[in-house]
Design an enzyme around this catalytic site. Structure first.
Site, PDB file in Angstrom:
ATOM      1  N   GLU A   1     -11.472  -4.077  -2.712  1.00 24.86           N
ATOM      2  CA  GLU A   1     -10.596  -2.966  -3.080  1.00 24.86           C
ATOM      3  C   GLU A   1     -10.336  -2.997  -4.591  1.00 24.86           C
ATOM      4  OE1 GLU A   1      -7.068  -3.332  -0.361  1.00 24.86           O
ATOM      5  OE2 GLU A   1      -8.338  -4.951   0.400  1.00 24.86           O
TER       6      GLU A   1
ATOM      7  N   HIS B   1      -9.734   1.348   1.174  1.00 24.03           N
ATOM      8  CA  HIS B   1      -9.537   0.125   1.967  1.00 24.03           C
ATOM      9  C   HIS B   1     -10.592  -0.005   3.065  1.00 24.03           C
ATOM     10  CE1 HIS B   1      -7.527  -3.293   3.673  1.00 24.03           C
ATOM     11  NE2 HIS B   1      -6.406  -3.109   2.976  1.00 24.03           N
TER      12      HIS B   1
ATOM     13  N   HIS C   1       0.824  -1.220   0.000  1.00 25.18           N
ATOM     14  CA  HIS C   1       0.000   0.000   0.000  1.00 25.18           C
ATOM     15  C   HIS C   1       0.853   1.263   0.000  1.00 25.18           C
ATOM     16  CE1 HIS C   1      -3.401  -2.513   0.249  1.00 25.18           C
ATOM     17  NE2 HIS C   1      -3.407  -2.730   1.553  1.00 25.18           N
TER      18      HIS C   1
END
Length: 386
Positions: free
Chosen positions: A350, A213, A140
């Protein structure tokens, strides 16, 4: 340039100066309902910066609340079958929780969602080295990603029931090249849709694969296990992973495996199956290559439903893929309203390109050329199924 030739989300030429005009044009496009946007102070950072939270409410009373810090979705309250507003996303009551937020609750992820193997890739013949934060890999976008940054509420539209957050990600942030002028718009429509639009332009070739998220529990945050909730994913293929949850470099058929969600079934039906991919990740935590991808076209890629509340969520996007995560590693997280969240009490959908796509030729491309416009859109649409 290394990477791959399969196109990702649509990109168009745009200068830094044109970015503001693009955002203005989008917000005046007539999308969404007309009701109420309010703001209040949510907390103060150790730096002394005051953090605002924005309340986006439509005519039915459904609302979302989004935070200036991290451009985070804090609440999403929609009616159940009895008309009661139900908060369907996990989160925290205070700013201190989001300053840590090891689970990325509600987070805007950028520049690049999911994992990049060995925290490195090559662009235009140059090796780019990122900051690792999950062993040797970059997850991420690394430590202190977009979810830990202060954003500017650059536009607030009561007519559109929306707020646009923007920031400039400097050249070299967590190793990513170029100055990235980026925005995320949250809009709560009259159709009980939460519409999330990402935009940006960079002065160097870089990576852009942004996502949200949020952890969903359609029976309500803090209500316990989400494994009895039904999920459908419109995907004939998924992406197997190996060590460190890095893709093996191919997409394979879901047919005949516990990974098959083409027909709705409970998340928990096969999550404990004796299947190598589920053992590797401790449950569902995989990318699905969704059907019908065609560059910028929006189509439905997944849906979920809670029998307890009747709340149904349909997911629409212009992205080629979606990561389905069953909250396998949430443990004793002290969340909203005194609730303590644990393993598999929510799920994530996601939208994205494949993990590590920049290093795999036959995956969809996350590469954003210098001066191109990045644009991506995801919609979480809520209704009641009797």
């Amino acid at each position: 340039m290394e990477g791959n030739g399969i196109p990702g989300p649509v990109k168009k030429e745009m200068s830094h100066r044109d970015m503001a005009l693009f955002l203005k044009e989008y917000k005046s496009s007539g999308i969404g309902g007309r009701n109420m946007v309010t703001q209040r102070t949510f907390g103060t950072l150790p730096s002394g910066e005051e953090v605002k939270i924005y309340h986006l409410e439509n005519k039915s009373g459904a609302f979302a609340e989004v935070l200036q810090f991290g451009a985070i979705l804090v609440k999403l309250c929609v009616p159940d079958r009895d008309g009661r507003l139900t908060d369907v996303v996990l989160g925290y009551d205070d700013l201190a929780g989001y300053e840590v937020n090891g689970c990325f609750f509600g987070a805007t992820i950028g520049r690049s969602g999911n994992r990049i193997a060995q925290s490195r890739f090559t662009l235009d013949g140059k090796e780019i080295v990122l900051t690792p934060n999950e062993g040797a890999n970059n997850l991420h976008s690394g430590p202190d990603g977009f979810e830990k940054k202060m954003w500017t509420a650059s536009e607030i539209s009561e007519d559109k029931n929306a707020v646009t957050f923007s920031r400039i990600s400097p050249d070299g942030e967590n190793g990513f090249p170029g100055e990235f002028n980026v925005s995320v718009t949250y809009e709560m429509t009259e159709e009980n849709e939460l519409r999330i639009v990402y935009g940006g332009v960079c002065d160097q070739t870089t990576i852009a694969n942004m996502t949200n998220h949020s952890y969903f529990n359609l029976a309500g945050e803090g209500s316990g296990s989400a494994m009895d909730q039904y999920v459908t994913i419109h995907a004939e293929q998924y992406t197997p992973v190996g060590e460190g949850s890095i893709p093996l470099g191919e997409n394979v058929a879901v047919e005949g495996t516990p990974m098959d969600f083409r027909k709705a079934h409970k998340i928990g039906d096969e999550i404990e199956a004796d299947f190598e991919q589920l053992r590797i990740t401790g449950g569902y935590d995989h990318n699905y290559v969704t059907d019908g991808y065609n560059k910028a076209s929006i189509r439905e890629i997944a849906e979920a439903w809670s029998e307890k509340t009747g709340i149904q969520m349909n997911v629409l996007t212009d992205c080629p893929c979606v990561q389905f995560y069953a909250a396998n590693f949430v443990d004793q997280e002290h969340g909203k309203n005194g609730h303590v969240y644990n393993k598999r009490e929510a799920f994530c959908l996601e939208t994205q390109v494949e993990p590590n796509a920049v290093n795999v030729e036959n995956f969809h491309s996350p590469i954003l050329e210098a001066g191109e416009r990045y644009y991506s859109e995801t919609i979480y649409r809520f209704s009641v199924k009797k």
